[in-house]
Design a protein around this motif. Structure first.
Motif, PDB file in Angstrom:
ATOM      1  N   PRO A  52       0.822  -1.225   0.000  1.00  0.00           N
ATOM      2  CA  PRO A  52       0.000   0.000   0.000  1.00  0.00           C
ATOM      3  C   PRO A  52       0.850   1.266   0.000  1.00  0.00           C
ATOM      4  O   PRO A  52       0.463   2.279  -0.590  1.00  0.00           O
ATOM      5  N   GLY A  53       2.036   1.214   0.646  1.00  0.00           N
ATOM      6  CA  GLY A  53       2.922   2.393   0.633  1.00  0.00           C
ATOM      7  C   GLY A  53       3.350   2.705  -0.791  1.00  0.00           C
ATOM      8  O   GLY A  53       3.421   3.869  -1.193  1.00  0.00           O
ATOM      9  N   ALA A  54       3.632   1.653  -1.578  1.00  0.00           N
ATOM     10  CA  ALA A  54       4.055   1.864  -2.964  1.00  0.00           C
ATOM     11  C   ALA A  54       2.925   2.495  -3.761  1.00  0.00           C
ATOM     12  O   ALA A  54       3.132   3.402  -4.562  1.00  0.00           O
ATOM     13  N   GLN A  55       1.719   2.013  -3.501  1.00  0.00           N
ATOM     14  CA  GLN A  55       0.565   2.585  -4.218  1.00  0.00           C
ATOM     15  C   GLN A  55       0.379   4.050  -3.837  1.00  0.00           C
ATOM     16  O   GLN A  55       0.136   4.911  -4.688  1.00  0.00           O
ATOM     17  N   ARG A  56       0.535   4.331  -2.532  1.00  0.00           N
ATOM     18  CA  ARG A  56       0.331   5.708  -2.070  1.00  0.00           C
ATOM     19  C   ARG A  56       1.379   6.636  -2.688  1.00  0.00           C
ATOM     20  O   ARG A  56       1.073   7.718  -3.176  1.00  0.00           O
ATOM     21  N   ILE A  57       2.626   6.206  -2.681  1.00  0.00           N
ATOM     22  CA  ILE A  57       3.705   7.091  -3.137  1.00  0.00           C
ATOM     23  C   ILE A  57       3.735   7.191  -4.669  1.00  0.00           C
ATOM     24  O   ILE A  57       3.895   8.269  -5.224  1.00  0.00           O
ATOM     25  N   LYS A  58       3.564   6.050  -5.343  1.00  0.00           N
ATOM     26  CA  LYS A  58       3.777   6.060  -6.799  1.00  0.00           C
ATOM     27  C   LYS A  58       2.493   6.130  -7.612  1.00  0.00           C
ATOM     28  O   LYS A  58       2.529   6.393  -8.810  1.00  0.00           O
ATOM     29  N   GLY A  59       1.364   5.808  -6.974  1.00  0.00           N
ATOM     30  CA  GLY A  59       0.080   5.999  -7.654  1.00  0.00           C
ATOM     31  C   GLY A  59      -0.431   4.809  -8.448  1.00  0.00           C
ATOM     32  O   GLY A  59      -1.548   4.857  -8.955  1.00  0.00           O
ATOM     33  N   TYR A  60       0.361   3.752  -8.609  1.00  0.00           N
ATOM     34  CA  TYR A  60      -0.123   2.572  -9.344  1.00  0.00           C
ATOM     35  C   TYR A  60      -0.799   1.588  -8.384  1.00  0.00           C
ATOM     36  O   TYR A  60      -0.346   1.423  -7.251  1.00  0.00           O
ATOM     37  N   THR A  61      -1.856   0.925  -8.839  1.00  0.00           N
ATOM     38  CA  THR A  61      -2.356  -0.224  -8.075  1.00  0.00           C
ATOM     39  C   THR A  61      -1.471  -1.416  -8.441  1.00  0.00           C
ATOM     40  O   THR A  61      -0.731  -1.377  -9.436  1.00  0.00           O
ATOM     41  N   SER A  62      -1.565  -2.463  -7.651  1.00  0.00           N
ATOM     42  CA  SER A  62      -0.702  -3.625  -7.943  1.00  0.00           C
ATOM     43  C   SER A  62      -1.040  -4.211  -9.310  1.00  0.00           C
ATOM     44  O   SER A  62      -0.145  -4.625 -10.048  1.00  0.00           O
ATOM     45  N   ASP A  63      -2.328  -4.217  -9.672  1.00  0.00           N
ATOM     46  CA  ASP A  63      -2.707  -4.762 -10.982  1.00  0.00           C
ATOM     47  C   ASP A  63      -2.050  -3.986 -12.118  1.00  0.00           C
ATOM     48  O   ASP A  63      -1.701  -4.547 -13.152  1.00  0.00           O
ATOM     49  N   GLU A  64      -1.917  -2.697 -11.929  1.00  0.00           N
ATOM     50  CA  GLU A  64      -1.367  -1.875 -13.013  1.00  0.00           C
ATOM     51  C   GLU A  64       0.147  -2.036 -13.155  1.00  0.00           C
ATOM     52  O   GLU A  64       0.687  -1.823 -14.240  1.00  0.00           O
ATOM     53  N   ILE A  65       0.822  -2.391 -12.069  1.00  0.00           N
ATOM     54  CA  ILE A  65       2.285  -2.300 -12.132  1.00  0.00           C
ATOM     55  C   ILE A  65       2.977  -3.655 -12.108  1.00  0.00           C
ATOM     56  O   ILE A  65       4.084  -3.787 -12.636  1.00  0.00           O
ATOM     57  N   ILE A  66       2.357  -4.654 -11.494  1.00  0.00           N
ATOM     58  CA  ILE A  66       3.072  -5.938 -11.392  1.00  0.00           C
ATOM     59  C   ILE A  66       3.331  -6.481 -12.790  1.00  0.00           C
ATOM     60  O   ILE A  66       2.450  -6.478 -13.654  1.00  0.00           O
ATOM     61  N   GLY A  67       4.581  -6.867 -13.037  1.00  0.00           N
ATOM     62  CA  GLY A  67       4.982  -7.371 -14.352  1.00  0.00           C
ATOM     63  C   GLY A  67       5.627  -6.299 -15.221  1.00  0.00           C
ATOM     64  O   GLY A  67       6.302  -6.615 -16.194  1.00  0.00           O
ATOM     65  N   ARG A  68       5.438  -5.010 -14.817  1.00  0.00           N
ATOM     66  CA  ARG A  68       6.073  -3.944 -15.637  1.00  0.00           C
ATOM     67  C   ARG A  68       7.494  -3.680 -15.171  1.00  0.00           C
ATOM     68  O   ARG A  68       7.827  -3.876 -14.004  1.00  0.00           O
ATOM     69  N   HIS A  69       8.314  -3.180 -16.082  1.00  0.00           N
ATOM     70  CA  HIS A  69       9.704  -2.909 -15.725  1.00  0.00           C
ATOM     71  C   HIS A  69       9.780  -1.690 -14.804  1.00  0.00           C
ATOM     72  O   HIS A  69       9.046  -0.718 -14.982  1.00  0.00           O
ATOM     73  N   PHE A  70      10.679  -1.755 -13.809  1.00  0.00           N
ATOM     74  CA  PHE A  70      10.714  -0.675 -12.806  1.00  0.00           C
ATOM     75  C   PHE A  70      11.255   0.636 -13.358  1.00  0.00           C
ATOM     76  O   PHE A  70      11.237   1.647 -12.661  1.00  0.00           O
ATOM     77  N   SER A  71      11.731   0.632 -14.614  1.00  0.00           N
ATOM     78  CA  SER A  71      12.192   1.915 -15.176  1.00  0.00           C
ATOM     79  C   SER A  71      11.015   2.877 -15.354  1.00  0.00           C
ATOM     80  O   SER A  71      11.216   4.078 -15.554  1.00  0.00           O
ATOM     81  N   ALA A  72       9.772   2.356 -15.231  1.00  0.00           N
ATOM     82  CA  ALA A  72       8.583   3.229 -15.276  1.00  0.00           C
ATOM     83  C   ALA A  72       8.663   4.320 -14.202  1.00  0.00           C
ATOM     84  O   ALA A  72       8.029   5.372 -14.328  1.00  0.00           O
ATOM     85  N   PHE A  73       9.435   4.071 -13.123  1.00  0.00           N
ATOM     86  CA  PHE A  73       9.498   5.053 -12.024  1.00  0.00           C
ATOM     87  C   PHE A  73      10.550   6.136 -12.274  1.00  0.00           C
ATOM     88  O   PHE A  73      10.680   7.061 -11.489  1.00  0.00           O
ATOM     89  N   TYR A  74      11.330   5.963 -13.329  1.00  0.00           N
ATOM     90  CA  TYR A  74      12.437   6.898 -13.557  1.00  0.00           C
ATOM     91  C   TYR A  74      12.059   7.999 -14.540  1.00  0.00           C
ATOM     92  O   TYR A  74      11.134   7.823 -15.341  1.00  0.00           O
ATOM     93  N   THR A  75      12.804   9.078 -14.483  1.00  0.00           N
ATOM     94  CA  THR A  75      12.559  10.198 -15.413  1.00  0.00           C
ATOM     95  C   THR A  75      13.128   9.821 -16.783  1.00  0.00           C
ATOM     96  O   THR A  75      14.057   8.998 -16.863  1.00  0.00           O
ATOM     97  N   PRO A  76      12.603  10.419 -17.858  1.00  0.00           N
ATOM     98  CA  PRO A  76      13.143  10.126 -19.196  1.00  0.00           C
ATOM     99  C   PRO A  76      14.650  10.381 -19.259  1.00  0.00           C
ATOM    100  O   PRO A  76      15.384   9.623 -19.898  1.00  0.00           O
ATOM    101  N   GLU A  77      15.126  11.422 -18.560  1.00  0.00           N
ATOM    102  CA  GLU A  77      16.558  11.726 -18.579  1.00  0.00           C
ATOM    103  C   GLU A  77      17.348  10.561 -17.990  1.00  0.00           C
ATOM    104  O   GLU A  77      18.387  10.147 -18.520  1.00  0.00           O
ATOM    105  N   ASP A  78      16.845  10.038 -16.856  1.00  0.00           N
ATOM    106  CA  ASP A  78      17.559   8.929 -16.201  1.00  0.00           C
ATOM    107  C   ASP A  78      17.512   7.669 -17.048  1.00  0.00           C
ATOM    108  O   ASP A  78      18.478   6.911 -17.100  1.00  0.00           O
ATOM    109  N   ILE A  79      16.364   7.469 -17.723  1.00  0.00           N
ATOM    110  CA  ILE A  79      16.258   6.278 -18.576  1.00  0.00           C
ATOM    111  C   ILE A  79      17.254   6.399 -19.727  1.00  0.00           C
ATOM    112  O   ILE A  79      17.957   5.448 -20.065  1.00  0.00           O
ATOM    113  N   ALA A  80      17.337   7.616 -20.287  1.00  0.00           N
ATOM    114  CA  ALA A  80      18.236   7.832 -21.431  1.00  0.00           C
ATOM    115  C   ALA A  80      19.689   7.554 -21.048  1.00  0.00           C
ATOM    116  O   ALA A  80      20.472   7.081 -21.874  1.00  0.00           O
ATOM    117  N   THR A  81      20.056   7.833 -19.794  1.00  0.00           N
ATOM    118  CA  THR A  81      21.455   7.604 -19.408  1.00  0.00           C
ATOM    119  C   THR A  81      21.651   6.218 -18.789  1.00  0.00           C
ATOM    120  O   THR A  81      22.707   5.926 -18.242  1.00  0.00           O
TER     121      THR A  81
END
Ligand SMILES: Nc1ncnc2c1ncn2[C@@H]1O[C@H](COP(=O)(O)OP(=O)(O)OP(=O)(O)O)[C@@H](O)[C@H]1O
Ligand SMILES: [Mg+2]
Length: 366
Positions: A52-81
């Motif tokens: 629930p803390g992850a949902q509160r801080i990041k805004g995704y429900t578990s259904d929406e995020i489980i299985g997705r790559h964690f780079s979803a939490f990073y900024t485009p700049e950070d992903i690019a580097t």
């Protein structure tokens, strides 16, 4: 909060946490945490669990995020580097990777995160995945920034007041003394000129000079007084406010009165100066905008709070209107009151005069 699966089943029917099987206790612990995002990544970096803390801080429900790559939490700049991959590689190599930086919520907004990624191994030492704990430090960072800005603005104000005090003193002690000396010389000259019949016609010029010098001296006094209120340092706030009101009445023909209730308040220099400047700005506004015939300043201390109310009987103003031009007086008053941990309310309407009510805890004024 997000249903991470089986919350009600785990621990159901137990009378106390010690009746719950150990593996379920850990689950309940992680589910109970709302201030930290605690979740797992598989070896490839895909989200494998969610709390629930992850949902509160990041805004995704578990259904929406489980299985997705964690780079979803990073900024485009950070992903690019390549930052997400480096973080995992770091955690895999050293067992632990820690970072502070901007991360992105589901809605695209950014937060300042403290992130720890720990490698999780099986008994044989093979990498199973990663445990990730993220804390949202945005509020804390903003508070620290505000505190810094607050300190800087207080220091700037103190430095400005002390510089003004120095200039006022110089004006008074140096220029003021010279002017007095000059005036005496011109007075002697006038007497000398008056003594001889041949020079007597010139005496009127010397007299004229004296009048000019008087005007200069009074301008000088006024400028010095504006820079640093006389009396404030020697006799305190009450006397300085009395002087201010009297001077205001003389200068602008608007009757200003100061009403002090109870004993004369003795505040610290920073606070006295701030209160004086507030009243000074309020009176200047009355002279410039109010078209009033009187203004009243009330100062009283009760129940550990200072109440400062300033009210005029002028034309007032529509306060909701955006200002026609940049103005700093009321803003400056707000800022000074804020620095003293108080609050201020302005109230006015066309034809209703203007009133400001300031409340400051006495503790902040010492
Ligand atoms: N006593 C008053 N009576 C009527 N209107 C007022 C009064 N005090 C302030 N106002 C209105 O509020 C506005 C904002 O006041 P503020 O002191 O912030 O700016 P200012 O006096 O216009 O400019 P400055 O930045 O030089 O102080 C004024 O422009 C004026 O319209
Ligand atoms: Mg003003």
């Amino acid at each position: 909060m997000g249903d991470s699966g089986g919350r009600s089943a785990r621990g159901a029917g137990a009378a106390s946490i010690s009746d719950v099987p150990v593996e379920d206790r850990y689950f309940l612990l992680i589910e109970a945490v709302h201030d930290y995002a605690i979740f797992m990544l598989d070896v490839g970096g895909r989200v494998a669990s969610w709390n629930p803390g992850a949902q509160r801080i990041k805004g995704y429900t578990s259904d929406e995020i489980i299985g997705r790559h964690f780079s979803a939490f990073y900024t485009p700049e950070d992903i690019a580097t390549g930052k997400p991959a480096r973080a995992l590689a770091g955690a895999a190599a050293d067992g632990r990777f820690e970072d502070e930086g901007w991360r992105v919520r589901r809605d695209g907004s950014r937060f300042w995160a403290d992130v720890v990624i720990s490698a999780v191994h099986d008994e044989s030492g093979a990498l199973l995945g990663f445990a990730k704990v993220t804390r949202d430090l945005t509020e804390r960072m903003r508070l620290a920034e505000l505190e810094r800005a607050d300190m800087v603005s207080t220091q700037v104000q103190i430095a400005r007041e002390s510089e003004q005090k120095r200039v006022a003193q110089e004006l008074h002690d140096d220029l003021g003394q010279r002017l007095t000396a000059l005036k005496m010389s011109v007075a002697l000259l006038e007497a000398d000129l008056n003594a001889g019949p041949a020079t007597r016609p010139l005496a009127s010029h010397a007299h004229e000079l004296q009048i000019q010098l008087d005007a200069m001296a009074s301008s000088l006094r006024r400028i010095a007084a504006d820079l640093r209120p006389p009396l404030l340092d020697d006799l305190g706030l009450a006397a300085a406010l009395e002087w201010l009101a009297e001077d205001f009445t003389k200068r602008y023909g608007v009757r200003a009165s100061v009403h002090l209730e109870a004993a004369e308040p003795r505040f610290g220099e920073f606070a006295s100066t701030a209160l004086f400047r507030i009243v000074q700005e309020a009176l200047t506004n009355v002279a410039r905008h109010a078209n009033a015939t009187r203004v009243r300043v009330d100062l009283k201390c009760a129940d550990a709070v200072l109440a400062l109310d300033i009210e005029d009987n002028g034309g007032g103003v529509e306060l909701d209107q955006p200002p026609a031009r940049p103005s700093f007086g009321l803003l400056g008053i707000r800022e000074r009151v804020r620095q003293l941990h108080g609050n201020v309310a302005f109230s006015s309407a066309p034809g209703q005069g203007f009133r400001m009510s300031i409340r400051i805890p006495l503790d902040a004024l010492r």
